[in-house]
Design a protein around this motif. Sequence first.
Motif, PDB file in Angstrom:
ATOM      1  N   THR A   1       5.504  -3.558 -10.587  1.00  0.00           N
ATOM      2  CA  THR A   1       4.095  -3.747 -10.243  1.00  0.00           C
ATOM      3  C   THR A   1       3.195  -3.027 -11.245  1.00  0.00           C
ATOM      4  N   LEU A   2       3.531  -1.791 -11.579  1.00  0.00           N
ATOM      5  CA  LEU A   2       2.724  -1.036 -12.548  1.00  0.00           C
ATOM      6  C   LEU A   2       2.733  -1.705 -13.921  1.00  0.00           C
ATOM      7  N   ALA A   3       3.818  -2.390 -14.259  1.00  0.00           N
ATOM      8  CA  ALA A   3       3.907  -3.059 -15.555  1.00  0.00           C
ATOM      9  C   ALA A   3       2.976  -4.264 -15.654  1.00  0.00           C
ATOM     10  N   VAL A   4       2.594  -4.852 -14.511  1.00  0.00           N
ATOM     11  CA  VAL A   4       1.775  -6.072 -14.569  1.00  0.00           C
ATOM     12  C   VAL A   4       0.321  -5.880 -14.144  1.00  0.00           C
ATOM     13  N   ILE A   5       0.024  -4.874 -13.334  1.00  0.00           N
ATOM     14  CA  ILE A   5      -1.355  -4.754 -12.846  1.00  0.00           C
ATOM     15  C   ILE A   5      -2.294  -4.267 -13.951  1.00  0.00           C
ATOM     16  N   GLU A   6      -3.551  -4.684 -13.807  1.00  0.00           N
ATOM     17  CA  GLU A   6      -4.603  -4.283 -14.744  1.00  0.00           C
ATOM     18  C   GLU A   6      -5.402  -3.106 -14.202  1.00  0.00           C
ATOM     19  N   LYS A   7      -5.405  -2.982 -12.883  1.00  0.00           N
ATOM     20  CA  LYS A   7      -6.095  -1.860 -12.250  1.00  0.00           C
ATOM     21  C   LYS A   7      -5.396  -1.540 -10.945  1.00  0.00           C
ATOM     22  N   GLU A   8      -5.301  -0.238 -10.655  1.00  0.00           N
ATOM     23  CA  GLU A   8      -4.656   0.200  -9.417  1.00  0.00           C
ATOM     24  C   GLU A   8      -5.637   0.161  -8.255  1.00  0.00           C
ATOM     25  N   ALA A   9      -5.082   0.040  -7.056  1.00  0.00           N
ATOM     26  CA  ALA A   9      -5.841   0.132  -5.808  1.00  0.00           C
ATOM     27  C   ALA A   9      -5.127   1.177  -4.948  1.00  0.00           C
ATOM     28  N   PRO A  10      -5.226   2.446  -5.361  1.00  0.00           N
ATOM     29  CA  PRO A  10      -4.411   3.487  -4.721  1.00  0.00           C
ATOM     30  C   PRO A  10      -4.728   3.738  -3.252  1.00  0.00           C
ATOM     31  N   GLY A  11      -5.946   3.461  -2.828  1.00  0.00           N
ATOM     32  CA  GLY A  11      -6.300   3.714  -1.430  1.00  0.00           C
ATOM     33  C   GLY A  11      -5.443   2.943  -0.453  1.00  0.00           C
ATOM     34  N   LEU A  12      -5.034   1.730  -0.824  1.00  0.00           N
ATOM     35  CA  LEU A  12      -4.194   0.928   0.063  1.00  0.00           C
ATOM     36  C   LEU A  12      -2.819   1.573   0.244  1.00  0.00           C
ATOM     37  N   ALA A  13      -2.202   1.968  -0.866  1.00  0.00           N
ATOM     38  CA  ALA A  13      -0.885   2.606  -0.782  1.00  0.00           C
ATOM     39  C   ALA A  13      -0.981   3.956  -0.069  1.00  0.00           C
ATOM     40  N   GLU A  14      -2.043   4.696  -0.361  1.00  0.00           N
ATOM     41  CA  GLU A  14      -2.233   6.000   0.296  1.00  0.00           C
ATOM     42  C   GLU A  14      -2.390   5.835   1.799  1.00  0.00           C
ATOM     43  N   ALA A  15      -3.164   4.836   2.212  1.00  0.00           N
ATOM     44  CA  ALA A  15      -3.368   4.602   3.643  1.00  0.00           C
ATOM     45  C   ALA A  15      -2.059   4.242   4.334  1.00  0.00           C
ATOM     46  N   MET A  16      -1.271   3.368   3.697  1.00  0.00           N
ATOM     47  CA  MET A  16       0.003   2.983   4.300  1.00  0.00           C
ATOM     48  C   MET A  16       0.927   4.185   4.444  1.00  0.00           C
ATOM     49  N   ARG A  17       1.036   4.994   3.396  1.00  0.00           N
ATOM     50  CA  ARG A  17       1.913   6.171   3.477  1.00  0.00           C
ATOM     51  C   ARG A  17       1.412   7.169   4.515  1.00  0.00           C
ATOM     52  N   SER A  18       0.122   7.429   4.496  1.00  0.00           N
ATOM     53  CA  SER A  18      -0.463   8.414   5.403  1.00  0.00           C
ATOM     54  C   SER A  18      -0.265   8.021   6.866  1.00  0.00           C
ATOM     55  N   GLU A  19      -0.561   6.780   7.167  1.00  0.00           N
ATOM     56  CA  GLU A  19      -0.456   6.340   8.567  1.00  0.00           C
ATOM     57  C   GLU A  19       0.989   6.174   9.023  1.00  0.00           C
ATOM     58  N   THR A  20       1.853   5.646   8.159  1.00  0.00           N
ATOM     59  CA  THR A  20       3.248   5.467   8.587  1.00  0.00           C
ATOM     60  C   THR A  20       3.985   6.801   8.657  1.00  0.00           C
ATOM     61  N   LEU A  21       3.480   7.801   7.958  1.00  0.00           N
ATOM     62  CA  LEU A  21       4.071   9.139   8.045  1.00  0.00           C
ATOM     63  C   LEU A  21       3.970   9.685   9.469  1.00  0.00           C
ATOM     64  N   LYS A  22       2.997   9.210  10.219  1.00  0.00           N
ATOM     65  CA  LYS A  22       2.855   9.609  11.621  1.00  0.00           C
ATOM     66  C   LYS A  22       3.996   9.055  12.475  1.00  0.00           C
ATOM     67  N   GLN A  23       4.667   8.000  11.971  1.00  0.00           N
ATOM     68  CA  GLN A  23       5.768   7.364  12.699  1.00  0.00           C
ATOM     69  C   GLN A  23       7.138   7.833  12.212  1.00  0.00           C
ATOM     70  N   THR A  24       7.226   8.094  10.882  1.00  0.00           N
ATOM     71  CA  THR A  24       8.522   8.453  10.309  1.00  0.00           C
ATOM     72  C   THR A  24       8.345   9.332   9.073  1.00  0.00           C
ATOM     73  N   PRO A  25       9.178  10.356   8.947  1.00  0.00           N
ATOM     74  CA  PRO A  25       9.101  11.189   7.736  1.00  0.00           C
ATOM     75  C   PRO A  25       9.546  10.430   6.482  1.00  0.00           C
ATOM     76  N   MET A  26      10.228   9.297   6.658  1.00  0.00           N
ATOM     77  CA  MET A  26      10.693   8.508   5.510  1.00  0.00           C
ATOM     78  C   MET A  26       9.530   7.968   4.675  1.00  0.00           C
ATOM     79  N   ALA A  27       8.345   7.922   5.236  1.00  0.00           N
ATOM     80  CA  ALA A  27       7.176   7.454   4.483  1.00  0.00           C
ATOM     81  C   ALA A  27       6.926   8.322   3.253  1.00  0.00           C
ATOM     82  N   MET A  28       7.369   9.572   3.312  1.00  0.00           N
ATOM     83  CA  MET A  28       7.169  10.482   2.181  1.00  0.00           C
ATOM     84  C   MET A  28       7.924  10.048   0.933  1.00  0.00           C
ATOM     85  N   ILE A  29       8.985   9.272   1.105  1.00  0.00           N
ATOM     86  CA  ILE A  29       9.764   8.856  -0.063  1.00  0.00           C
ATOM     87  C   ILE A  29       9.491   7.410  -0.457  1.00  0.00           C
TER      88      ILE A  29
END
Length: 165
Positions: free
Chosen positions: A87-115
Amino acid sequence: MSIRIHAVAITVSDACSRGERKDESGLILAELLRELGAEIVDTKVISDDLGPLTDTLRTFADRKDVNLIITTGGTGLAPRDNTPEATLAVIEKEAPGLAEAMRSETLKQTPMAMISRGVCGVRSGTLILNLPGSPKGVRESFTIIKPVLVHAIALLAGQSHANAH
């Protein structure tokens, strides 16, 4: 002006690509996209090989009939988990807030979100999102990003913030 999502769902899994495991996550992802009102342009199951995955993302992102690509799988720490690198090889600009939101919220369900190393970004006006490979991870992550998907796609299509709501 109403924006319609034209999506591609890509499952990244060696086992699924060899037919050794059923692609449950990809089926769930396509179902969630349809429930959102998206047109499914294509679904694909691909191995974790970096080159072909990068080529697949680039090809779909550059198509005029696709404005959203969501991957499931290949976001962990295993040696063959290459989805973020592709994905990083093809994108022209990152949208980090989306990935951060997914990790942050799913971390409330499972510690595996950290990896989870999933990334999100844009190429050729197409939003590309990496989701985890488990069916549970797909459901939880999609629920988190669902409220902003149509707005994000509208902005990428050139609509103003006011008109994208």
